[in-house]
Design a protein around this motif. Structure first.
Motif, PDB file in Angstrom:
ATOM      1  N   GLY A 242      48.149  42.705  33.149  1.00  0.00           N
ATOM      2  CA  GLY A 242      48.491  42.393  31.760  1.00  0.00           C
ATOM      3  C   GLY A 242      47.247  42.306  30.904  1.00  0.00           C
ATOM      4  O   GLY A 242      46.118  42.234  31.400  1.00  0.00           O
ATOM      5  N   PHE A 243      47.491  42.286  29.619  1.00  0.00           N
ATOM      6  CA  PHE A 243      46.405  42.354  28.652  1.00  0.00           C
ATOM      7  C   PHE A 243      45.677  41.023  28.528  1.00  0.00           C
ATOM      8  O   PHE A 243      46.289  39.997  28.245  1.00  0.00           O
ATOM      9  N   ASN A 244      44.358  41.038  28.717  1.00  0.00           N
ATOM     10  CA  ASN A 244      43.618  39.796  28.449  1.00  0.00           C
ATOM     11  C   ASN A 244      42.248  40.045  27.827  1.00  0.00           C
ATOM     12  O   ASN A 244      41.325  39.271  28.030  1.00  0.00           O
ATOM     13  N   ASN A 245      42.109  41.151  27.088  1.00  0.00           N
ATOM     14  CA  ASN A 245      40.882  41.368  26.318  1.00  0.00           C
ATOM     15  C   ASN A 245      41.108  40.926  24.883  1.00  0.00           C
ATOM     16  O   ASN A 245      42.200  40.499  24.500  1.00  0.00           O
ATOM     17  N   GLY A 246      40.098  41.090  24.070  1.00  0.00           N
ATOM     18  CA  GLY A 246      40.300  40.925  22.647  1.00  0.00           C
ATOM     19  C   GLY A 246      40.957  42.179  22.102  1.00  0.00           C
ATOM     20  O   GLY A 246      41.110  43.169  22.803  1.00  0.00           O
ATOM     21  N   GLY A 247      41.319  42.148  20.836  1.00  0.00           N
ATOM     22  CA  GLY A 247      41.865  43.331  20.190  1.00  0.00           C
ATOM     23  C   GLY A 247      43.365  43.388  20.252  1.00  0.00           C
ATOM     24  O   GLY A 247      44.035  42.424  20.654  1.00  0.00           O
TER      25      GLY A 247
ATOM     26  N   TYR B 274      47.227  44.378  21.141  1.00  0.00           N
ATOM     27  CA  TYR B 274      48.083  44.676  22.288  1.00  0.00           C
ATOM     28  C   TYR B 274      49.526  44.608  21.828  1.00  0.00           C
ATOM     29  O   TYR B 274      49.835  43.994  20.802  1.00  0.00           O
ATOM     30  N   PHE B 275      50.407  45.223  22.582  1.00  0.00           N
ATOM     31  CA  PHE B 275      51.841  45.044  22.332  1.00  0.00           C
ATOM     32  C   PHE B 275      52.344  43.885  23.179  1.00  0.00           C
ATOM     33  O   PHE B 275      51.807  43.607  24.258  1.00  0.00           O
ATOM     34  N   ASP B 276      53.377  43.250  22.674  1.00  0.00           N
ATOM     35  CA  ASP B 276      53.897  42.056  23.362  1.00  0.00           C
ATOM     36  C   ASP B 276      54.341  42.347  24.784  1.00  0.00           C
ATOM     37  O   ASP B 276      54.341  41.462  25.635  1.00  0.00           O
ATOM     38  N   ASN B 277      54.731  43.605  25.061  1.00  0.00           N
ATOM     39  CA  ASN B 277      55.211  43.901  26.414  1.00  0.00           C
ATOM     40  C   ASN B 277      54.096  43.912  27.462  1.00  0.00           C
ATOM     41  O   ASN B 277      54.360  44.007  28.658  1.00  0.00           O
ATOM     42  N   GLU B 278      52.823  43.804  27.017  1.00  0.00           N
ATOM     43  CA  GLU B 278      51.688  43.769  27.962  1.00  0.00           C
ATOM     44  C   GLU B 278      51.337  42.339  28.364  1.00  0.00           C
ATOM     45  O   GLU B 278      50.347  42.117  29.077  1.00  0.00           O
ATOM     46  N   LYS B 279      52.123  41.406  27.870  1.00  0.00           N
ATOM     47  CA  LYS B 279      51.828  39.986  28.055  1.00  0.00           C
ATOM     48  C   LYS B 279      53.015  39.309  28.680  1.00  0.00           C
ATOM     49  O   LYS B 279      54.143  39.796  28.533  1.00  0.00           O
ATOM     50  N   PRO B 280      52.915  38.128  29.248  1.00  0.00           N
ATOM     51  CA  PRO B 280      51.683  37.393  29.541  1.00  0.00           C
ATOM     52  C   PRO B 280      50.933  38.025  30.723  1.00  0.00           C
ATOM     53  O   PRO B 280      51.532  38.700  31.566  1.00  0.00           O
ATOM     54  N   VAL B 281      49.634  37.762  30.733  1.00  0.00           N
ATOM     55  CA  VAL B 281      48.866  38.051  31.937  1.00  0.00           C
ATOM     56  C   VAL B 281      49.494  37.257  33.091  1.00  0.00           C
ATOM     57  O   VAL B 281      49.907  36.115  32.897  1.00  0.00           O
ATOM     58  N   HIS B 282      49.591  37.875  34.225  1.00  0.00           N
ATOM     59  CA  HIS B 282      50.192  37.161  35.358  1.00  0.00           C
ATOM     60  C   HIS B 282      49.682  37.773  36.657  1.00  0.00           C
ATOM     61  O   HIS B 282      49.066  38.833  36.674  1.00  0.00           O
ATOM     62  N   LYS B 283      49.988  37.085  37.719  1.00  0.00           N
ATOM     63  CA  LYS B 283      49.479  37.505  39.024  1.00  0.00           C
ATOM     64  C   LYS B 283      50.513  38.344  39.771  1.00  0.00           C
ATOM     65  O   LYS B 283      51.714  38.094  39.669  1.00  0.00           O
ATOM     66  N   LYS B 284      49.987  39.318  40.521  1.00  0.00           N
ATOM     67  CA  LYS B 284      50.835  40.166  41.356  1.00  0.00           C
ATOM     68  C   LYS B 284      50.200  40.256  42.728  1.00  0.00           C
ATOM     69  O   LYS B 284      48.987  40.443  42.841  1.00  0.00           O
ATOM     70  N   TYR B 285      51.004  40.153  43.743  1.00  0.00           N
ATOM     71  CA  TYR B 285      50.519  40.437  45.080  1.00  0.00           C
ATOM     72  C   TYR B 285      50.683  41.937  45.315  1.00  0.00           C
ATOM     73  O   TYR B 285      51.777  42.495  45.170  1.00  0.00           O
TER      74      TYR B 285
ATOM     75  N   LYS C 184      54.730  61.516  50.343  1.00  0.00           N
ATOM     76  CA  LYS C 184      54.014  60.401  49.734  1.00  0.00           C
ATOM     77  C   LYS C 184      54.950  59.706  48.763  1.00  0.00           C
ATOM     78  O   LYS C 184      56.171  59.808  48.895  1.00  0.00           O
ATOM     79  N   ARG C 185      54.395  58.959  47.832  1.00  0.00           N
ATOM     80  CA  ARG C 185      55.265  58.226  46.908  1.00  0.00           C
ATOM     81  C   ARG C 185      54.560  58.045  45.574  1.00  0.00           C
ATOM     82  O   ARG C 185      53.343  58.227  45.455  1.00  0.00           O
ATOM     83  N   LEU C 186      55.326  57.703  44.559  1.00  0.00           N
ATOM     84  CA  LEU C 186      54.763  57.339  43.260  1.00  0.00           C
ATOM     85  C   LEU C 186      54.152  55.943  43.348  1.00  0.00           C
ATOM     86  O   LEU C 186      54.458  55.167  44.258  1.00  0.00           O
ATOM     87  N   LEU C 187      53.295  55.611  42.382  1.00  0.00           N
ATOM     88  CA  LEU C 187      52.747  54.256  42.290  1.00  0.00           C
ATOM     89  C   LEU C 187      53.720  53.356  41.536  1.00  0.00           C
ATOM     90  O   LEU C 187      54.587  53.835  40.803  1.00  0.00           O
ATOM     91  N   THR C 188      53.524  52.047  41.685  1.00  0.00           N
ATOM     92  CA  THR C 188      54.135  51.128  40.729  1.00  0.00           C
ATOM     93  C   THR C 188      53.164  50.990  39.552  1.00  0.00           C
ATOM     94  O   THR C 188      51.990  51.340  39.648  1.00  0.00           O
ATOM     95  N   GLU C 189      53.671  50.450  38.451  1.00  0.00           N
ATOM     96  CA  GLU C 189      52.770  50.317  37.297  1.00  0.00           C
ATOM     97  C   GLU C 189      51.632  49.344  37.603  1.00  0.00           C
ATOM     98  O   GLU C 189      50.528  49.481  37.060  1.00  0.00           O
ATOM     99  N   PHE C 190      51.885  48.400  38.498  1.00  0.00           N
ATOM    100  CA  PHE C 190      50.849  47.401  38.803  1.00  0.00           C
ATOM    101  C   PHE C 190      49.779  48.008  39.701  1.00  0.00           C
ATOM    102  O   PHE C 190      48.590  47.731  39.543  1.00  0.00           O
ATOM    103  N   GLU C 191      50.206  48.812  40.648  1.00  0.00           N
ATOM    104  CA  GLU C 191      49.237  49.522  41.470  1.00  0.00           C
ATOM    105  C   GLU C 191      48.331  50.381  40.593  1.00  0.00           C
ATOM    106  O   GLU C 191      47.115  50.444  40.797  1.00  0.00           O
ATOM    107  N   TRP C 192      48.931  51.054  39.622  1.00  0.00           N
ATOM    108  CA  TRP C 192      48.135  51.909  38.732  1.00  0.00           C
ATOM    109  C   TRP C 192      47.071  51.070  38.013  1.00  0.00           C
ATOM    110  O   TRP C 192      45.903  51.440  37.968  1.00  0.00           O
ATOM    111  N   GLU C 193      47.535  49.945  37.477  1.00  0.00           N
ATOM    112  CA  GLU C 193      46.614  49.123  36.680  1.00  0.00           C
ATOM    113  C   GLU C 193      45.502  48.540  37.550  1.00  0.00           C
ATOM    114  O   GLU C 193      44.333  48.511  37.149  1.00  0.00           O
TER     115      GLU C 193
END
Lengths: 420, 420, 420, 420
Positions: free
Chosen positions: A193-198, A200-211, A302-311
């Motif tokens: 998730g987004f945690n820089n300055g500048g 962002y769209f609301d859908n990039e928040k909140p920053v959170h943890k993923k295993y 093989k397989r596609l990534l998840t969006e979190f893996e990509w990030e």
């Protein structure tokens, strides 16, 4: 819904003018007739994009923050409202291409009128709320710049005369399609998730943890060469590669190749914004649905990534976003990978196998901004990475693009992963 | 795709006979005519369920493991194949209700024929593969038991004569709708997925880790009383509660209340399998779409759970599954919560805000079993917890049910969470 | 709308009993399941026909003329009203096959109940209005007898098991397909329309004059042999034979042969009510749309008749209607022409190139009978001559049957004319 | 298919130039954008009409009769072929509005190119076949002039800005809506069909005899005043006035008034080519479907005419066609009847209750001209009399216009008859 930096007015004025005029630059190659048509519901007429983005500034900013503002034409709210239930009745989406009026000329007058008033507003002292909405208006304008490119491509590419939008740049000679390597990503709890300055769209928040479980990811996009192999080996005829909905889609739609591809005398051609040309095997495959991306992955083992893996993967690299093939490069098409470009940024939006759902703790904003992102959080998949039609200044590594799994008219492509 | 325990043959024989005869018990109250109709594509005629489950045993087991087996009727493969591309052409799903033949009598003969041969097979020594397929056949049969209940409800509940399927049990007097409490779940990395002995579906695997943020979850299902409040306060008229697709669905379908509800002289009634009756405010609301569940959550200022939150929360309780209101209770309808029943099991399937996607590392099996679950992993949401139409022996806490977000004919309901 | 003779009560009682029981005889070969299904909107479930014809007597006669009559079940008006706007709300036509209840048993009870009360009514003195409605009820019942045959054929003929309705009669051996001759009809002003005693429908009136140009008409129906020649010579592939709507229909429907025909190992078979059999080249072609009949005529260099030409031609013959192949013959299929049968009566309804419009001076009756014929006078074509599913006592030379040009499930066929 | 007089070349050249330039005059008030859109399948973009009529001359004349003619652009055959199966593949009708190219400018270049070559051809000696096709091309051009008017009206009238096409002429002051009288037509055998010199369409032939019963016909069209009375007295709410298909159409389409009518603050307005204005009660009602015309007739206790009654009635008058309100009057709208104008010619096409079927002895021509009229002879009704959008030189008393019964975008209206 999003914060905004503390830029001086001049910076904002210059940014406003440059982004607004960029939209018009995109439309320069068009004939008047090209501004009008809407061949499918997804594709809006270019003049509608021009009017709608102006309407957004008029409605969200001028009507609220410019004292004594006089609306350009009251009928335009009905015509140029896209989907905001909170801002009154609106034209059916499918009717956008049925309106010959307002004329292109009138729409440009409308833009000028709105620009003039925004510029006047920008000469005064601006509070944070106004600045925030201005920034959203500009980000919104940039989103429509990408849509303008893809919609113009649809309009010209479905015309039997196959008109050229922009001559092809010579730049892709000298590119070398490098070998594919896999980047190894270790398991762990990561922040996303987004945690820089500048902005962002609301859908990039909140920053959170993923295993994240450990995985390996390709440092290249899938090319046309590889995709042709999939096609030639019966990819579109063997149901075992496909999701049930995907199999149904390719049967009912008769899909046998990426969108814009057509066979002429046994040779695969594709329409590009530089006209109809032979498929270049070194270019990344594009204009494919999620269904096709996922079937290709199965065929590959093989397989596609998840969006979190990509990030997470991208955060392991030094993101050199500006080197990507974005709209500013003027290619309007993905280009072959050179030796050291991992193609995570620009070229094509990469389908992920992640539903476009809210992040934990996300809540929609009140009012029209609440309709911007949140209400679409069902039935769509996240795409990451930006494309050759995305303005680079609009892009972030946490950016979540989203489309239904059957959509093909955006610059979409494939990156694969595997477990290890 | 799933392991199977080392049960003795007798246990298996008894289990086979009891599950197969349970299916027939479910059909006992039906007239011949009730077996035939298919009012919508989702709802299959009961005789089709009876035939299809027998076809499953015939195709997956007898044809492969019973030496010299003679197929009952070669035409039945076309008629009773549901969606297995790998097993040849099949009847269009929407045509199931257009077939008057085979007759109900013939379908029961088919069942008997298949049962007899399976029983013969069970007298011999069985290898692991056969046992595995047998177990899958039984689990499959149980899934169709639940569908039989919901499909029969649709057939009778959309008949202007509103026939009764089973007289109402007296048991819900004395129940008390207890106060709602919130259970607090701490953050952490948790393991999810199936890791006990016994049967599981491939979609519950692999076991993997999830990071869960802390949250609070209701220890009760949402009742009709609460849902009526949502309705009375304009829940179905205020777009700001709704996902865009949900808002479109309720407009185009004209939904203003749960499925099976109808207003008579100003009083809300609902069709139950015991006939048309006044809505009981203490019962859990049921037969609602995901869209309605999600809109209700927004109206409440709370949210739905993810499937992983649900599983983690349940692991904090002492799962007393057998106390749930499953099909064996004979209610065929959710019942009000009593003081110490948290209703996580039985009553209604709880919509989660989790897409039905593969777990990390999941791969579809080869052959027809690969079509069982994997190919549906798009466009659907996970439901957890089982319902009053689920056989209790079919249920596990890791069980993932899945449906499209607009489906309402299953026993679906709502549980809410919030962050803390 | 139609006069009625002065028959004694006994004659009427006997006629009522015989026609009503004939309907039940038609249903004898059915299984309970066959009574229930509705594979397409045009085809009603047999139990619906049984209920609807009873409802007609109850609504039009018992409720109005039987003092103190108690309605069998008030819900039945909703279920069994076909299209009478003047008699209240009704089930959607397409939902008839979704109703498992009332059961077949209940529908037969309903018939008995209605029959008993009509018989009671018939023991008293009857006024002309009652008698008129009784006669309409019986004519209506006979129309549904034909529909029962064609609907049962659809239900069984679209089942992959192809059940037999009635064993084939041996009678067609010995028939000889005679040479075709043309009958010459001189030009002149002729009277058309019903002007005998006895029953008629309002659409056969008023009698009026028509100027007919001279023409020649075939004394035989078109056979399968001739139609196969049309097919083999590319009849379905050459647009120049077809009306534009017809060409569109065969493209979109994929029609390449008459309805019920299917090719098996290179040989054309057709489903008949005696089962699937090889196409008999000597039988009249049947189950073709108007579009196909008209295209065939163009291919032949000839043309279809108008309904008035048909009626005038028949009046030149000695109409020996009773010799025609009607339902009473028990063939349930057209038979080859014998030496002296010109096949104007029975076998197949002959498509005419006449719109089903009102005769000059026609006016719809007030009330429900005004909805019987008049409101359908658009978009349909007239068919003449009766078929192998028509009760002979229901038929007259002035009888106007009518269907949309794309319908194929009735016993329809072709006779050609040419100018001279 | 039609004969052509022996006019000198100069006359033909002048006629060609005048008719072709008339088409362009009709388009003068349009903006470029107005040429492009296709709001419904029936309505073609003006630039398509311009291209298609040129294509007709190119295909039917230049390619066949101009030696060495070079086709303007081979892709245009695909784009501008309307429905000629015999002339190759063609664009889907519904895609006409999806093409931004060829541009309006290119289409005008195409017209000029074709005009130049036709003019060259006209300087030489012309045989009868060439002259015949030239005349057909001009008649065809005139048909599209009427369609241009009605399609432009649709395009502008369905735009929320309601643009004006042409300022209203002042001429209708001084008009007096005269009393209605009935003309009595005696019974008899009459000749109908074209039998003068000059041009005709094949569907007006052969001349043949019709027996007509005596009848009376109104010498005025039905006005808006009368139609408003029908509306106010529940005409659209009482099914007993309607054909079944008509009742279904007004339910499913939500029709409650003529096309282009809308209620604003309780007052009925209608869009005309001079803009939105209050409904003038003295003008003939227009833009109604056959269904509405027929329902109105039933409500009136009268009936529509057949096409033959119309033709016979007109032959009793001294046809003063040139006095009618045709396109040349520049009204582009029907006008109130003055004292001595019986309105049989111009103003509105009058729906007849006659199917558009072939006259006795009619045969389709071979080749593309055979597709001009004959293949549409099903499912449509004949309209007679011409309209305010018809070129007067295109009209004849035997002219048969034809449309499906639900069409409303043409200038259609009502005249009634009754028996006596």
């Amino acid at each position: 819904m999003q914060t905004v930096g503390t830029l001086g007015n001049e910076v904002i004025i210059s940014r406003f003018q440059s982004i607004r005029s960029q939209t018009e630059t995109i439309c320069k190659p068009l004939l008047t007739e090209d501004y009008v048509v809407q061949p499918i519901a997804d594709v809006s007429p270019p003049k509608w994009h021009l009017g709608h983005t102006s309407w957004f500034f008029e409605t969200m900013i001028l009507k609220r923050f410019y004292k004594g503002y006089k609306i350009f034409d009251p009928a335009f709210n009905y015509i140029f409202n896209s989907y905001y239930e909170s801002i009154g009745d609106r034209l059916l989406r499918t009717d956008r291409g049925n309106l010959s009026r307002p004329s292109v000329h009138q729409v440009f007058e409308y833009r000028e009128y709105v620009n003039r008033h925004i510029n006047e507003l920008l000469t005064g002292k601006l509070d944070l709320e106004t600045l925030t909405f201005l920034e959203i208006g500009l980000q919104h304008e940039q989103q429509h710049q990408e849509l303008l490119i893809t919609d113009i491509k649809y309009i010209l590419g479905h015309n039997p005369l196959f008109p050229v939008y922009a001559a092809k740049k010579k730049q892709d000679t000298g590119f070398i399609s490098a070998d594919i390597h896999f980047l190894e990503i270790p398991e762990g709890v990561y922040e996303v998730g987004f945690n820089n300055g500048g902005f962002y769209f609301d859908n990039e928040k909140p920053v959170h943890k993923k295993y994240i479980q450990k995985f390996k990811v390709m440092d290249r996009l899938i090319t046309n060469r590889k995709y042709l192999q999939f096609m030639n080996e019966g990819g579109y005829r063997n149901f075992s590669f496909w999701l049930s909905d995907g199999w149904e889609a390719i049967q009912s739609q008769g899909w046998k190749a990426p969108f814009y591809w057509m066979e002429k005398d046994g040779v695969w051609h594709e329409y590009t914004l530089s006209g109809l040309k032979k498929v270049n095997p070194d270019e990344p495959v594009t204009h494919i649905s999620f269904y096709e991306a996922e079937a290709f992955a199965n065929w590959s083992g093989k397989r596609l990534l998840t969006e979190f893996e990509w990030e997470v993967a991208v955060n392991f690299l030094k993101p050199e976003i500006r080197k990507g093939n974005f709209i500013e490069s003027g290619n309007f098409h993905p280009v072959p990978s050179s030796g050291n470009n991992r193609q995570f940024f620009g070229d094509v939006w990469e389908w992920t196998y992640s539903a476009y759902h809210p992040y934990p703790g996300y809540r929609r904003a009140e009012g029209p901004l609440g309709e911007y992102n949140g209400k679409f959080m069902i039935g769509q998949l996240v795409l990451r990475g930006g494309s050759c039609a995305t303005p680079v200044s609009h892009f972030r590594t946490t950016y979540r693009n989203f489309f239904q799994p059957d959509k093909r008219w955006q610059f979409t492509g494939i990156r694969l992963a595997e477990n290890y």
